[in-house]
Design an enzyme around this catalytic site. Structure first.
Site, PDB file in Angstrom:
ATOM      1  N   GLU A 104      -4.897   4.289   5.904  1.00 47.60           N
ATOM      2  CA  GLU A 104      -4.809   3.920   4.489  1.00 47.60           C
ATOM      3  C   GLU A 104      -5.519   4.933   3.609  1.00 47.60           C
ATOM      4  O   GLU A 104      -5.040   5.305   2.539  1.00 47.60           O
ATOM      5  CB  GLU A 104      -5.393   2.524   4.238  1.00 47.60           C
ATOM      6  CG  GLU A 104      -4.885   2.007   2.911  1.00 47.60           C
ATOM      7  CD  GLU A 104      -5.849   1.124   2.171  1.00 47.60           C
ATOM      8  OE1 GLU A 104      -5.890   1.232   0.937  1.00 47.60           O
ATOM      9  OE2 GLU A 104      -6.563   0.344   2.817  1.00 47.60           O
TER      10      GLU A 104
ATOM     11  N   ARG B  75       0.801  -1.237   0.000  1.00 50.16           N
ATOM     12  CA  ARG B  75       0.000   0.000   0.000  1.00 50.16           C
ATOM     13  C   ARG B  75       0.831   1.283   0.000  1.00 50.16           C
ATOM     14  O   ARG B  75       0.411   2.299   0.566  1.00 50.16           O
ATOM     15  CB  ARG B  75      -0.938   0.049   1.213  1.00 50.16           C
ATOM     16  CG  ARG B  75      -2.003  -0.996   1.241  1.00 50.16           C
ATOM     17  CD  ARG B  75      -2.960  -0.876   0.037  1.00 50.16           C
ATOM     18  NE  ARG B  75      -4.193  -1.563   0.320  1.00 50.16           N
ATOM     19  CZ  ARG B  75      -4.363  -2.878   0.172  1.00 50.16           C
ATOM     20  NH1 ARG B  75      -3.382  -3.615  -0.297  1.00 50.16           N
ATOM     21  NH2 ARG B  75      -5.514  -3.436   0.455  1.00 50.16           N
TER      22      ARG B  75
ATOM     23  N   CYS C  54     -11.043   0.245   3.293  1.00 52.69           N
ATOM     24  CA  CYS C  54     -10.347   0.063   4.570  1.00 52.69           C
ATOM     25  C   CYS C  54      -9.745   1.378   5.036  1.00 52.69           C
ATOM     26  O   CYS C  54      -9.089   2.080   4.260  1.00 52.69           O
ATOM     27  CB  CYS C  54      -9.262  -0.996   4.437  1.00 52.69           C
ATOM     28  SG  CYS C  54      -9.950  -2.651   4.396  1.00 52.69           S
TER      29      CYS C  54
HETATM   30  N1  EPU Z   1     -11.650  -9.335  11.245  1.00 55.68           N
HETATM   31  C1  EPU Z   1     -12.272  -9.258  12.473  1.00 55.68           C
HETATM   32  N2  EPU Z   1     -13.162  -8.270  12.679  1.00 55.68           N
HETATM   33  C2  EPU Z   1     -13.450  -7.345  11.742  1.00 55.68           C
HETATM   34  C3  EPU Z   1     -12.823  -7.421  10.488  1.00 55.68           C
HETATM   35  C4  EPU Z   1     -11.917  -8.433  10.259  1.00 55.68           C
HETATM   36  O1  EPU Z   1     -12.040 -10.066  13.362  1.00 55.68           O
HETATM   37  O2  EPU Z   1     -14.276  -6.468  12.028  1.00 55.68           O
HETATM   38  C5  EPU Z   1     -10.702 -10.433  11.015  1.00 55.68           C
HETATM   39  C6  EPU Z   1     -11.220 -11.380   9.932  1.00 55.68           C
HETATM   40  O3  EPU Z   1     -12.054 -12.353  10.463  1.00 55.68           O
HETATM   41  C7  EPU Z   1      -9.928 -11.952   9.378  1.00 55.68           C
HETATM   42  C8  EPU Z   1      -8.946 -10.794   9.550  1.00 55.68           C
HETATM   43  O4  EPU Z   1      -9.514  -9.905  10.490  1.00 55.68           O
HETATM   44  O5  EPU Z   1      -9.490 -13.007  10.180  1.00 55.68           O
HETATM   45  C9  EPU Z   1      -8.658 -10.084   8.247  1.00 55.68           C
HETATM   46  O6  EPU Z   1      -9.877  -9.507   7.745  1.00 55.68           O
HETATM   47  P1  EPU Z   1     -10.286  -9.566   6.201  1.00 55.68           P
HETATM   48  O7  EPU Z   1     -10.193 -10.951   5.724  1.00 55.68           O
HETATM   49  O8  EPU Z   1     -11.570  -8.850   6.059  1.00 55.68           O
HETATM   50  O9  EPU Z   1      -9.174  -8.793   5.429  1.00 55.68           O
HETATM   51  P2  EPU Z   1      -8.525  -7.404   5.735  1.00 55.68           P
HETATM   52  O10 EPU Z   1      -7.085  -7.658   6.032  1.00 55.68           O
HETATM   53  O11 EPU Z   1      -9.305  -6.606   6.705  1.00 55.68           O
HETATM   54  C10 EPU Z   1      -7.658  -6.829   3.332  1.00 55.68           C
HETATM   55  C11 EPU Z   1      -7.522  -5.507   2.647  1.00 55.68           C
HETATM   56  C12 EPU Z   1      -8.808  -5.192   1.906  1.00 55.68           C
HETATM   57  C13 EPU Z   1      -9.121  -6.305   0.915  1.00 55.68           C
HETATM   58  C14 EPU Z   1      -9.267  -7.595   1.725  1.00 55.68           C
HETATM   59  C15 EPU Z   1      -9.582  -8.790   0.857  1.00 55.68           C
HETATM   60  C16 EPU Z   1      -6.060  -4.007   3.897  1.00 55.68           C
HETATM   61  C17 EPU Z   1      -6.000  -2.911   4.900  1.00 55.68           C
HETATM   62  N3  EPU Z   1      -7.278  -4.474   3.632  1.00 55.68           N
HETATM   63  O12 EPU Z   1      -8.652  -6.672   4.319  1.00 55.68           O
HETATM   64  O13 EPU Z   1      -8.596  -3.989   1.187  1.00 55.68           O
HETATM   65  O14 EPU Z   1     -10.316  -6.029   0.233  1.00 55.68           O
HETATM   66  O15 EPU Z   1      -8.027  -7.855   2.428  1.00 55.68           O
HETATM   67  O16 EPU Z   1      -8.588  -9.016  -0.048  1.00 55.68           O
HETATM   68  O17 EPU Z   1      -5.037  -4.412   3.354  1.00 55.68           O
HETATM   69  C18 EPU Z   1      -8.919  -1.623   1.064  1.00 55.68           C
HETATM   70  O18 EPU Z   1      -7.709  -1.525   0.877  1.00 55.68           O
HETATM   71  O19 EPU Z   1      -9.663  -0.623   1.043  1.00 55.68           O
HETATM   72  C19 EPU Z   1      -9.471  -2.925   1.367  1.00 55.68           C
HETATM   73  C20 EPU Z   1     -10.701  -3.042   1.760  1.00 55.68           C
END
Ligand code: EPU
Length: 288
Positions: free
Chosen positions: A276, A157, A206
C-alpha cells in the site's frame, strides 16, 4: 528552487534520500513553469509524505512538494475546489465546522488531499474518490487538463489517475449537509478504529493493502511478522501491518523488511500481499 533537501525530514516514516532539486510552488502556473524548466528530467511529487518511500542516496531530478498549494475555494454551500496540498485532517475539520458531511470515514487519516486521491485513501469500504466531481491536473504534455468523473476510475486504495503520469493540482468535491448526531457518531466510530494502531511512532501507516475478504494485519500477525527487524525498521508488536522507524532506519531497511514480510506471508499462505505504501516513482513530461 532548493538543492540537496533531506526527504527523510518530509516523510512520516523518516526515511529517504536527498533531493537534487526541490521546489514548493505556490500556484498551478508555477508548477507548469517548473516542469518546463525540468526539461524532460524526472519529476517526483511529494504530498504529505505519509504514504511514500523515497530510496536512499541522491534522488536525481526534481521533487515538487504540493505543500503550498493549500487553498480551498467554495463554489456554493456544498462544493469546493481544494488544492492538492490541502491537508486531509484539516479538510475533515473544515467540513465538521461547516456542518457538512461525507468524509467522516477519513477521521484520523493523515496526508494531503492530492496523495489521498491518488491512493483513494479511506476506511471501512469508503474512499475519498467517491466525493470527486473533477480533478485539475497537469498532463504528460505539460498542459492543464480537467478530468471529469467519466475520465477516471477508482476502487479500494486505487485510483486510475495515479497511473496517468500527471500532477494533481486541485480537486472539486461535493459534500452534503450533516445530520449532526448521526454523522458525529460515524466520525467517532472511524476515529476509534485507529485505537489499535501504533500512532505514536514514525510510520507510513498500513504497509500492505487488505487482500479481498482478508486482513493483511491478521495474515502478517499469524505468520509471525510482529517484531521482525531489519536495521532500524521493525514490524509493530501492536499491529503487524505497521512498519516503524525506531530512530535510524534507512529506506533499504524498510524495503528489505517489506520483502521479508511479503515472502513470509506468501510462503505460509500462497497470498502475495500488495504494497500500500507507494515507492516514489517519477513522472516524465514532454519537452515543452
Ligand atoms: N489484526 C490482527 N493482528 C494485527 C493487526 C490486525 O490479528 O497485528 C486483526 C484485527 O484484530 C482485526 C483485523 O485484523 O480483526 C483487521 O485489523 P484492523 O481492524 O486493525 O483493520 P485493518 O484492516 O488492518 C484498515 C485500514 C487502515 C484503517 C483501519 C481502520 C487497510 C490496509 N488498512 O486496517 O488504514 O486505519 O482499517 O479503519 O485498508 C492505512 O491505510 O494506512 C491504514 C492504516
Amino acid at each position: 528552487m532548493n538543492t540537496n533537501i533531506d526527504l527523510s525530514q518530509l516523510c512520516t516514516l523518516g526515511v529517504g534520500g536527498v533531493a537534487e532539486s526541490f521546489a514548493a510552488p505556490d500556484s498551478p502556473e508555477e508548477v507548469q513553469q517548473l516542469i518546463k524548466a525540468a526539461k524532460g528530467s524526472p519529476v517526483y511529487v511529494l504530498g504529505g509524505g505519509s504514504n511514500i518511500i523515497f530510496p536512499d542516496g541522491v534522488i536525481h531530478g526534481l521533487v515538487i512538494s504540493t505543500r503550498n498549494l493549500s487553498t480551498i475555494t467554495w463554489h456554493d454551500d456544498m462544493s469546493a475546489d481544494i488544492q492538492a496540498g490541502y491537508k486531509l485532517p484539516v479538510l475533515v475539520k473544515t467540513l465538521r465546522d461547516k456542518n457538512l458531511a461525507g468524509l467522516e470515514f477519513a477521521a484520523g487519516i493523515p496526508g494531503s488531499l492530492g496523495g489521498a486521491v491518488s491512493g483513494n485513501a479511506g476506511a471501512g469500504g469508503h474512499g475519498v474518490c467517491e466525493l470527486i466531481e473533477s480533478v485539475l491536473a497537469i498532463d504528460s504534455s505539460g498542459s492543464f487538463r480537467v478530468y471529469n468523473q467519466k475520465d477516471f476510475s477508482f476502487e479500494y486504495r486505487k485510483c486510475s489517475l495515479a497511473c496517468e503520469n500527471i500532477i494533481i493540482l486541485s480537486v472539486k468535491m461535493k459534500f452534503r449537509e450533516a445530520k449532526p448526531e448521526e454523522d458525529e457518531n460515524i466520525y467517532q466510530k472511524f476515529l476509534s478504529l485507529r485505537k489499535n494502531q501504533p500512532l505514536n511512532f514514525r510510520s507510513a501507516g498500513c504497509t500492505f493493502k487488505n487482500p479481498e475478504g482478508n486482513s493483511a494485519g491478521k495474515l502478517l500477525d499469524d505468520c509471525g511478522c510482529k517484531n521482525l527487524r531489519v536495521g532500524g525498521a521493525v514490524v509493530s508488536d501492536r499491529h503487524a501491518n505497521f512498519i516503524l522507524n525506531t530512530g535510524n532506519a534507512s529506506s533499504s531497511d524498510v524495503t528489505g523488511l517489506i520483502k521479508i514480510c511479503s515472502d513470509k506471508v506468501f510462503n505460509n499462505t500462497g497470498i502475495r500481499l500488495e504494497q500500500e505504501i507507494k515507492n516514489a516513482s517519477p513522472c516524465f513530461f514532454a519537452l515543452l
